[in-house]
Design a protein around this motif. Structure first.
Motif, short mmCIF file in Angstrom:
data_model
loop_
_atom_site.label_atom_id
_atom_site.label_comp_id
_atom_site.label_asym_id
_atom_site.label_seq_id
_atom_site.Cartn_x
_atom_site.Cartn_y
_atom_site.Cartn_z
N SER A 77 -10.16 -19.65 59.26
CA SER A 77 -11.37 -20.39 58.88
C SER A 77 -10.97 -21.84 58.65
O SER A 77 -10.83 -22.30 57.52
CB SER A 77 -11.99 -19.76 57.64
N THR A 78 -10.76 -22.53 59.73
CA THR A 78 -10.18 -23.87 59.75
C THR A 78 -10.94 -24.89 58.92
O THR A 78 -10.34 -25.77 58.30
CB THR A 78 -10.12 -24.36 61.22
N TYR A 79 -12.27 -24.80 58.89
CA TYR A 79 -13.07 -25.87 58.31
C TYR A 79 -13.64 -25.56 56.94
O TYR A 79 -14.47 -26.29 56.43
CB TYR A 79 -14.18 -26.25 59.29
N GLY A 80 -13.20 -24.49 56.32
CA GLY A 80 -13.66 -24.17 54.96
C GLY A 80 -15.02 -23.52 54.92
O GLY A 80 -15.63 -23.21 55.94
N PRO A 100 -22.85 -16.88 47.88
CA PRO A 100 -23.77 -17.57 48.79
C PRO A 100 -23.11 -18.62 49.68
O PRO A 100 -23.48 -18.78 50.84
CB PRO A 100 -24.79 -18.22 47.87
N ASP A 101 -22.12 -19.33 49.16
CA ASP A 101 -21.49 -20.42 49.91
C ASP A 101 -20.15 -20.01 50.53
O ASP A 101 -19.19 -20.78 50.54
CB ASP A 101 -21.28 -21.64 49.00
N SER A 102 -20.08 -18.79 51.07
CA SER A 102 -18.81 -18.28 51.58
C SER A 102 -18.77 -18.11 53.10
O SER A 102 -17.79 -17.58 53.64
CB SER A 102 -18.47 -16.94 50.90
N ALA A 103 -19.79 -18.56 53.82
CA ALA A 103 -19.77 -18.47 55.27
C ALA A 103 -18.69 -19.39 55.83
O ALA A 103 -18.48 -20.49 55.30
CB ALA A 103 -21.13 -18.84 55.85
N THR A 104 -18.02 -18.94 56.87
CA THR A 104 -17.01 -19.78 57.52
C THR A 104 -17.26 -19.80 59.03
O THR A 104 -17.98 -20.64 59.52
CB THR A 104 -15.58 -19.33 57.19
#
Length: 189
Positions: free
Chosen positions: A89-92, A117-121
């Motif tokens: 997950s290169t871009y966080g 909620p903010d864990s999509a990569t």
């Protein structure tokens, strides 16, 4: 008559000098079972679209597989290669944009995530039916929709009809018995 001509000239001048509206990005996806196209909505989900396009541009979606296929629900991919090695997950993590007014409707593409909620990569899924239970609302975060399939949905349906298995070593379920691999993915415009 002069007034009509003058109005036409003014209107034509305005049209020519008005800035052209930018088209939504279109992404072509070539898979081992067929091809499809996605239209993305940067006006509704700018962070999710930017994130997805980074992975398209850096080529790291190539040779990943659709590792989760649940008929009547979703097909999910982007996170593992054909031998189940996790892609980085290169871009966080991406900020959740699920309250953007777009719903998890048949044919839409959305960001997969963990319970936070903010864990999509990098993982995404395509809805095989209307999945309103995945939508965000004023009282809960959902899963961010950021585009839709505009061509080749029959390929997505073909994926949905693939025989799946469980891989006990990894605990992964609903894995296509025959891997469905992204062979190429490009931005079309």
């Amino acid at each position: 008559m002069r007034s009509l001509i003058k109005t036409a000239v003014i209107a034509a001048t305005f049209i020519v000098s008005a800035p052209a509206m930018a088209a939504n990005p279109v992404v072509e996806v070539e898979t081992s079972v067929g091809d499809f196209k996605l239209e993305l909505y940067p006006d509704k989900a700018p962070k999710s679209v930017e994130n997805f396009l980074r992975y398209v541009e850096d080529g790291s979606y190539v040779d990943t597989q659709f590792h989760r296929v649940i008929k009547g629900f979703v097909v999910q991919g982007g996170g593992y290669d054909a031998t189940f090695n996790a892609r980085p997950s290169t871009y966080g993590d991406v900020v959740n944009e699920s309250k953007n007014g777009l719903g998890n409707e048949r044919g839409t593409i959305a960001m997969a995530r963990k319970s936070s909620p903010d864990s999509a990569t990098r993982q995404f899924y395509i809805n095989l039916q209307n999945n309103s239970n995945l939508n965000g609302s004023s009282y809960k975060f959902g899963y961010t929709v950021f585009g839709k399939v505009i061509e080749g949905f029959n390929v997505i349906e073909k994926m949905a009809n693939t025989k799946t298995v469980t891989i006990p070593q990894s605990g992964m379920r609903d894995v296509p018995q025959q891997p469905i691999v992204i062979e190429n993915i490009i931005i079309n415009n």
